[in-house]
Design a protein around this motif. Structure first.
Motif, PDB file in Angstrom:
ATOM      1  N   ILE A   1       0.845  -1.200   0.000  1.00 19.21           N
ATOM      2  CA  ILE A   1       0.000   0.000   0.000  1.00 19.21           C
ATOM      3  C   ILE A   1       0.880   1.249   0.000  1.00 19.21           C
ATOM      4  CG2 ILE A   1      -1.662   1.327   1.369  1.00 19.21           C
ATOM      5  CD1 ILE A   1      -2.730  -1.437   2.357  1.00 19.21           C
ATOM      6  N   THR A   2       1.927   1.224   0.802  1.00 16.20           N
ATOM      7  CA  THR A   2       2.873   2.354   0.832  1.00 16.20           C
ATOM      8  C   THR A   2       3.529   2.535  -0.521  1.00 16.20           C
ATOM      9  OG1 THR A   2       3.295   1.936   3.181  1.00 16.20           O
ATOM     10  CG2 THR A   2       4.883   3.312   2.005  1.00 16.20           C
ATOM     11  N   SER A   3       3.824   1.426  -1.191  1.00 16.64           N
ATOM     12  CA  SER A   3       4.423   1.489  -2.524  1.00 16.64           C
ATOM     13  C   SER A   3       3.462   2.136  -3.517  1.00 16.64           C
ATOM     14  CB  SER A   3       4.800   0.091  -2.994  1.00 16.64           C
ATOM     15  OG  SER A   3       5.199   0.104  -4.352  1.00 16.64           O
ATOM     16  N   TRP A   4       2.170   1.818  -3.420  1.00 15.97           N
ATOM     17  CA  TRP A   4       1.178   2.439  -4.304  1.00 15.97           C
ATOM     18  C   TRP A   4       1.176   3.959  -4.132  1.00 15.97           C
ATOM     19  CZ3 TRP A   4      -3.630  -1.167  -3.184  1.00 15.97           C
ATOM     20  CH2 TRP A   4      -3.451  -2.389  -3.865  1.00 15.97           C
ATOM     21  N   ILE A   5       1.191   4.381  -2.881  1.00 14.50           N
ATOM     22  CA  ILE A   5       1.184   5.821  -2.606  1.00 14.50           C
ATOM     23  C   ILE A   5       2.442   6.473  -3.174  1.00 14.50           C
ATOM     24  CG2 ILE A   5       1.240   7.556  -0.763  1.00 14.50           C
ATOM     25  CD1 ILE A   5      -0.481   5.647   0.915  1.00 14.50           C
ATOM     26  N   SER A   6       3.565   5.806  -2.990  1.00 15.56           N
ATOM     27  CA  SER A   6       4.829   6.334  -3.504  1.00 15.56           C
ATOM     28  C   SER A   6       4.822   6.409  -5.031  1.00 15.56           C
ATOM     29  CB  SER A   6       5.985   5.460  -3.023  1.00 15.56           C
ATOM     30  OG  SER A   6       7.213   5.910  -3.562  1.00 15.56           O
ATOM     31  N   GLN A   7       4.264   5.410  -5.675  1.00 14.15           N
ATOM     32  CA  GLN A   7       4.214   5.409  -7.141  1.00 14.15           C
ATOM     33  C   GLN A   7       3.306   6.526  -7.666  1.00 14.15           C
ATOM     34  OE1 GLN A   7       3.992   1.568  -9.264  1.00 14.15           O
ATOM     35  NE2 GLN A   7       4.223   0.597  -7.247  1.00 14.15           N
ATOM     36  N   TYR A   8       2.214   6.784  -6.946  1.00 12.18           N
ATOM     37  CA  TYR A   8       1.347   7.881  -7.401  1.00 12.18           C
ATOM     38  C   TYR A   8       2.037   9.230  -7.212  1.00 12.18           C
ATOM     39  CZ  TYR A   8      -2.927  10.235  -8.772  1.00 12.18           C
ATOM     40  OH  TYR A   8      -3.845  10.998  -9.458  1.00 12.18           O
ATOM     41  N   ASP A   9       2.853   9.319  -6.189  1.00 17.54           N
ATOM     42  CA  ASP A   9       3.667  10.524  -6.003  1.00 17.54           C
ATOM     43  C   ASP A   9       4.580  10.723  -7.210  1.00 17.54           C
ATOM     44  OD1 ASP A   9       5.162  12.654  -4.813  1.00 17.54           O
ATOM     45  OD2 ASP A   9       6.628  11.202  -4.096  1.00 17.54           O
ATOM     46  N   ILE A  10       5.183   9.644  -7.686  1.00 10.93           N
ATOM     47  CA  ILE A  10       6.068   9.724  -8.856  1.00 10.93           C
ATOM     48  C   ILE A  10       5.272  10.147 -10.092  1.00 10.93           C
ATOM     49  CG2 ILE A  10       7.535   8.361 -10.399  1.00 10.93           C
ATOM     50  CD1 ILE A  10       8.274   6.667  -7.904  1.00 10.93           C
ATOM     51  N   PHE A  11       4.072   9.575 -10.242  1.00 11.96           N
ATOM     52  CA  PHE A  11       3.219   9.942 -11.376  1.00 11.96           C
ATOM     53  C   PHE A  11       2.881  11.433 -11.349  1.00 11.96           C
ATOM     54  CE2 PHE A  11      -1.240  10.719 -12.676  1.00 11.96           C
ATOM     55  CZ  PHE A  11      -1.125  10.484 -14.045  1.00 11.96           C
ATOM     56  N   LEU A  12       2.457  11.943 -10.185  1.00  9.42           N
ATOM     57  CA  LEU A  12       2.113  13.362 -10.093  1.00  9.42           C
ATOM     58  C   LEU A  12       3.332  14.242 -10.354  1.00  9.42           C
ATOM     59  CD1 LEU A  12      -0.312  13.535  -7.009  1.00  9.42           C
ATOM     60  CD2 LEU A  12      -0.896  13.651  -9.438  1.00  9.42           C
ATOM     61  N   ALA A  13       4.469  13.836  -9.801  1.00 13.16           N
ATOM     62  CA  ALA A  13       5.685  14.639  -9.993  1.00 13.16           C
ATOM     63  C   ALA A  13       6.066  14.698 -11.473  1.00 13.16           C
ATOM     64  CB  ALA A  13       6.829  14.056  -9.174  1.00 13.16           C
ATOM     65  N   ASN A  14       5.877  13.585 -12.162  1.00  8.00           N
ATOM     66  CA  ASN A  14       6.262  13.541 -13.573  1.00  8.00           C
ATOM     67  C   ASN A  14       5.364  14.425 -14.437  1.00  8.00           C
ATOM     68  OD1 ASN A  14       8.063  12.156 -15.593  1.00  8.00           O
ATOM     69  ND2 ASN A  14       6.067  11.579 -16.438  1.00  8.00           N
ATOM     70  N   PHE A  15       4.119  14.597 -14.009  1.00 15.91           N
ATOM     71  CA  PHE A  15       3.174  15.364 -14.814  1.00 15.91           C
ATOM     72  C   PHE A  15       2.722  16.641 -14.101  1.00 15.91           C
ATOM     73  CE2 PHE A  15       2.744  11.001 -16.457  1.00 15.91           C
ATOM     74  CZ  PHE A  15       3.128  11.246 -17.771  1.00 15.91           C
TER      75      PHE A  15
END
Length: 994
Positions: free
Chosen positions: A16-30
């Motif tokens: 679950i923590t990994s999911w949150i971290s990955q969405y952070d990466i997605f938002l940062a990229n866009f």
């Protein structure tokens, strides 16, 4: 509160923590402006509605747009992610989002030092790139031949209507009703951006017709600028804010979390102001209105409002785009003519406590008439009138008109308020003087006369009467001076009566026996009067005169059918109407503190159109979380909460009445109020369509509703009505979510819910509701079965998200731009900002509510040794160190195997029994009793072989401790169980770090 045990979840906290971290990466990229494409958050900090190219809400707003929904939910989700993970990238993003929200959505207005109910966010703004606003044109003449015409118009985006050349639009809007001949459009083919072929249903029409159309040729709406989408994409009027009422609860959360994260006092001020705005926005009144503005841009003449005119230059009606009021322009005329706006079939009663509340203004000093008719058909004997005296200031004036203000003028012989004029002649000698003017006292026109005379002179005011009365007749006046009322008989002989002095208006009935002639006679002759006048008896005198005659006012409990506002003056004038309504208001169900549909402000004034109430817009938990209040109606936070929860419970009952199924929510409640009744539902009923937001079957409304109710439970685990609502909904979803991925997403009227598409955002709303109820009731024995269903559904939502989650690849975004999201349509590149916001919010809430075991340094497991036939003993050493902060270590005791007697055990230290436990039950050979005294997870359960369990807390011996703890040091545990059973115990050995 009992947190969720990680081992009970199908998805680990680490994942679950990994999911949150990955969405952070997605938002940062866009994050950034890029090329106006592939943007989630622009460089200013504004969110987008959709990552992909999609005109919002079926073309309602531009694809470049963001909404207050997406902005506030993304901000809330980011702050919760920071709280759950302590990853400062989420806090940095939160502060960027918050700053953009204040600058754009709050239109640069500073956070108020004192609460300001008009300080609310606008709902729609441009995020990605500049685009042109739209314009509409209403009088384009097009030649139709055989019912068809081809229009060549630059940047054409829509054809709205076709009408005859002598037909007009009823109000200024491309959606206006047509006054006159209109033609039904069969098809419109948009050949290119500049060409459209319009085909009428009547293919015999060959004529020039007027076309209403819209173009993309308006001023530029810049990136970072607010705008509105009705009736077209347009710039905001000065002072305009269209607030999505459900966003106020979300922004309340944002300010609370911002304050928790930063301790900045400005967020506390923002929180307080928003709390006041919520109370203001969630209140409506005027359940019945007669004349009031429509929803901005809609039909003025809806809801039974009519217009009629005999003026040679007919008046025009528009809705003011700044104030929202109905504006009427009356051109000048040269002869009498009457222009009316009114409402028929009101079928009301005018009792002693009733009055008409009117808010009207004008730019010239004029008199209008407000009349009520007892019948639908005009009858002068059944019409009652009150003049409305407008001061010409341009500001709206307020009039509260009681039954005694309405009159018939037939028996009034003279009076400026009742006859519309005050004709008279001033009479005086050359050294004396008389002045006369009509003034308005309250809302009554009276004649003010001042008389000054010298010794031996005279000063008089002669009434100009078309017809003179006969005795007796009434005279209403006010004077503190010596003034004679003089009647000249048929021979022109004067007869006098000295008027009594009065500081207040005095009504006197004048009879012939009151009068004396100048030569001392006291018998007034028969016959008509030649004239009436007032005569000063002192050197200086003043008198205010209301009327001469007999005033007939509206009788108590008169029934009336029609109300009309009219103007018959010759002069040009502009009139504004804010409201004409009967008072007192009829109490509305669930008012105050249930949210209506709309909250539209113009110059701080709330548009009177508020709409019905949606169950999916309600947030009952806010009344538990805003500062305590007691309002002018005597309501408190608790009253507001109870009203809202009752509303949600009734929504469930209405859903059951429609579908026969328990658990869902009927989407819309239509009040007994004009802006609900217009949707053609019976007053005070629940329904689906027609309604202002047509998406009534959208599952998001269902899951938002239960999410809000569940938060009530989280705030108060003893809220039985809220728990019942939540449990019914969870069982409802469990019954219809029958496979891994057919979560119900469509909730139609008169049928069971179904899945026609996938929606991970809905799953996250359900998850958050489940979490809040689980942690609130799972420790209660009466909800043991419900807790099992809740845990099952939590795992279903996690598996659902896991199914749709797109992992970030080794080379991020090389496989898909949507890596890190939970898109259900990745092949179409489809993703919504508010989806991600709610998913991250729910996952963060889950992390915050998973039980932590980080204080455990060593776990010891002890098994018993036999000391006699039905007793077992074990000796242990507890090396925990608590430094007097608590007494003993929590433990989990397990008894398994056949045990027909009631199991019990004692904790012994230094030869003394420290605590004991006993449960009045028996165990089968395939069952086990598990008793936990862990503070975050205390329970007593009997587990079956298949893993199901029953809560047995109610079977404990309440004379004993039962949920025992192990003291520090050497300890002996004696278990009293049968030889066929086994006893084991595990406890936490803990050390307090200082």
């Amino acid at each position: 509160m009992m947190k969720i045990q990680a081992s009970d979840l199908t998805i680990s906290p680490e994942k679950i923590t990994s999911w949150i971290s990955q969405y952070d990466i997605f938002l940062a990229n866009f994050t950034g402006d890029n090329d106006g494409q592939n943007v989630m958050i622009n460089s200013q900090g504004l969110t987008v509605n959709s990552f992909h190219t999609e005109t919002g809400r079926g073309g309602y707003f531009s694809t470049t747009s963001g909404t207050s929904e997406g902005q506030t939910l993304t901000l809330r989700g980011s702050l919760l992610a920071y709280k759950a993970t302590q990853d400062r990238s989420w806090l940095t993003r939160s502060l960027l989002l918050a700053d953009a929200m204040l600058t754009v959505l709050y239109q640069g207005r500073s956070i108020p030092n004192e609460p300001d109910v008009t300080w609310v966010p606008h709902w729609l703004f441009n995020t990605k790139k500049d685009f042109k606003a739209q314009e509409y044109f209403t009088n384009y003449k097009a030649p139709f031949k055989n019912g068809k015409a081809t229009l060549k118009i630059n940047d054409l985006f829509k054809v709205f209507s076709v009408r005859a050349t002598n037909a007009t639009l009823v109000w200024d809007s491309p959606f206006s009703v047509i006054n006159g001949k209109s033609y039904q459009i069969a098809t419109i083919e948009y050949v290119d951006d500049n060409t459209a072929t319009v085909t009428l249903s009547d293919n015999t029409v060959t004529a020039d017709l007027l076309v209403v159309y819209g173009t993309n040729t308006g001023p530029i709406i810049k990136k970072g600028e607010n705008y509105d989408a009705y009736p077209i994409w347009r710039k905001l009027q000065e002072g305009e804010t269209v607030c999505a009422i459900d966003s106020l609860a979300w922004v309340l959360d944002c300010f609370k979390l911002l304050y928790d994260a930063t301790s900045d006092e400005k967020w506390a001020r923002a929180l307080n102001s928003t709390s006041e705005a919520l109370r203001h926005a969630f209140h409506i009144d005027n359940s019945i209105v007669y004349i009031t503005p429509p929803r901005l841009g809609y039909d003025i003449f809806e809801n039974g409002i009519y217009r009629y005119s005999t003026r040679e230059n007919i008046e025009t009606y528009t809705q003011n785009k700044k104030t929202g009021f109905i504006d009427i322009h009356y051109p000048a005329i040269t002869k009498f003519g009457d222009g009316q706006i009114g409402k028929g079939s009101v079928n009301a009663n005018f009792g002693s406590d009733n009055y008409i509340h009117a808010k009207i203004g004008s730019d010239q000093k004029i008199v209008m008439n407000l009349s009520i008719d007892e019948e639908n058909v005009y009858d002068p004997d059944k019409r009652w009138v009150v003049p409305i005296h407008l001061d010409g200031s341009g500001k709206v004036q307020t009039f509260d008109l009681k039954k005694e203000d309405f009159f018939k003028s037939a028996s009034i012989f003279w009076g400026p308020n009742y006859r519309g004029h005050a004709e008279g002649t001033i009479i005086h000698d050359e050294k004396s003087s008389v002045t006369s003017e009509t003034i308005v006292d309250g809302n009554t026109a009276i004649q003010h006369v001042e008389m000054a005379k010298v010794t031996g002179g005279w000063a008089q005011f002669l009434f100009g009467l078309g017809q003179t009365p006969t005795f007796p007749f009434d005279f209403r006046y006010k004077t503190n001076n010596d003034i004679d009322f003089v009647v000249r008989d048929v021979n022109d002989k004067p007869w006098r009566f000295r008027l009594p002095k009065s500081n207040q208006y005095h009504l006197i009935t004048l009879e012939q026996n009151l009068f004396t002639s100048d030569d001392g006679l006291n018998t007034f002759p028969t016959g008509q009067f030649s004239s009436l006048l007032v005569d000063s008896a002192t050197s200086s005198s003043e008198i205010d005169i209301d009327y001469i005659g007999t005033l007939v006012t509206l009788p108590d409990n008169t029934n009336y059918s029609t109300i009309t506002l009219s103007y018959s003056g010759l002069d040009e004038v502009n009139v504004s109407i804010e409201l004409i309504a009967p008072m007192p208001t009829i109490p509305l169900a669930y008012v105050p503190y249930v949210a209506p549909f709309d909250y539209h402000l113009l110059e701080g004034n709330v548009n009177t159109w508020r709409g019905p109430a949606y169950s999916g817009y309600q947030t009952p938990y806010i009344w538990q979380e805003i500062p305590d209040f007691n309002d002018e109606f005597g309501n408190s936070n608790e009253d507001a909460l109870n009203t809202n929860v009752r509303f949600m419970s009734d929504a469930q009952a209405a859903y059951r009445a429609s579908t026969g199924i328990i658990g869902g929510f009927a989407p819309v409640y239509f009040w007994n109020r004009w802006d609900s009744i217009q949707y053609e539902h019976a007053p005070d009923t629940w329904g689906w369509l027609p309604a202002p937001d047509p998406n009534v079957n959208w599952g998001g409304f269902q899951y938002r509703a239960i999410d809000s109710v569940a938060r009530v439970v989280r705030n108060n685990p003893d809220s039985l009505q809220a728990i019942s609502i939540a449990v019914n909904f969870f069982k409802f979803i469990d019954n219809y979510w029958t496979t891994d991925f057919n979560m119900p997403t469509v909730f139609n009227e008169d049928e069971a819910p179904k899945n026609t598409y996938d929606d991970t955002h809905m799953a996250s709303l359900l998850m958050r509701a489940l979490i809040n109820v689980y942690v609130s009731v799972s420790s209660k024995s009466e909800y043991v079965n419900e807790t099992s269903v809740i845990l099952k559904l939590i795992n279903k939502t996690l598996n659902y998200l896991d199914h749709f989650h797109i992992e970030i690849s080794d080379v991020p975004f090389s496989q898909s731009k949507l890596e890190g999201t939970f898109s259900t349509e990745p092949s179409k590149g489809q993703w919504y900002g508010f989806w991600g916001a709610e998913i991250i919010s729910a996952l963060s809430e889950l992390l915050l509510n998973i039980r932590s075991e980080q204080t455990i340094t060593t776990r010891y497991v002890y098994f018993e040794s036999r000391i006699n036939g039905n007793s077992r003993a074990l000796t242990l050493v507890n090396n925990s160190q608590y430094f007097n902060t608590q007494k003993g270590s929590p433990c989990v005791i397990t008894i398994s195997g056949l045990n027909k007697s009631n199991p019990e055990w004692d904790i012994i230290q230094n030869g003394k029994i420290i605590s004991s436990a006993r449960f009045n039950l028996s165990l089968a050979s395939n069952q086990r009793l598990v008793v936990s005294s862990l503070p975050e997870d205390q329970y007593a359960r009997v587990y079956n072989e298949d893993g199901t369990y029953t809560d047995v807390s109610q079977l404990q011996d309440f004379n004993k401790a039962n949920f025992t703890k192990i003291p520090e040091g050497n300890v002996t545990v004696i278990a009293h169980i049968e030889h066929t059973a086994k006893f084991s115990m595990e406890f936490k050995e803990e050390r307090l770090l200082v």
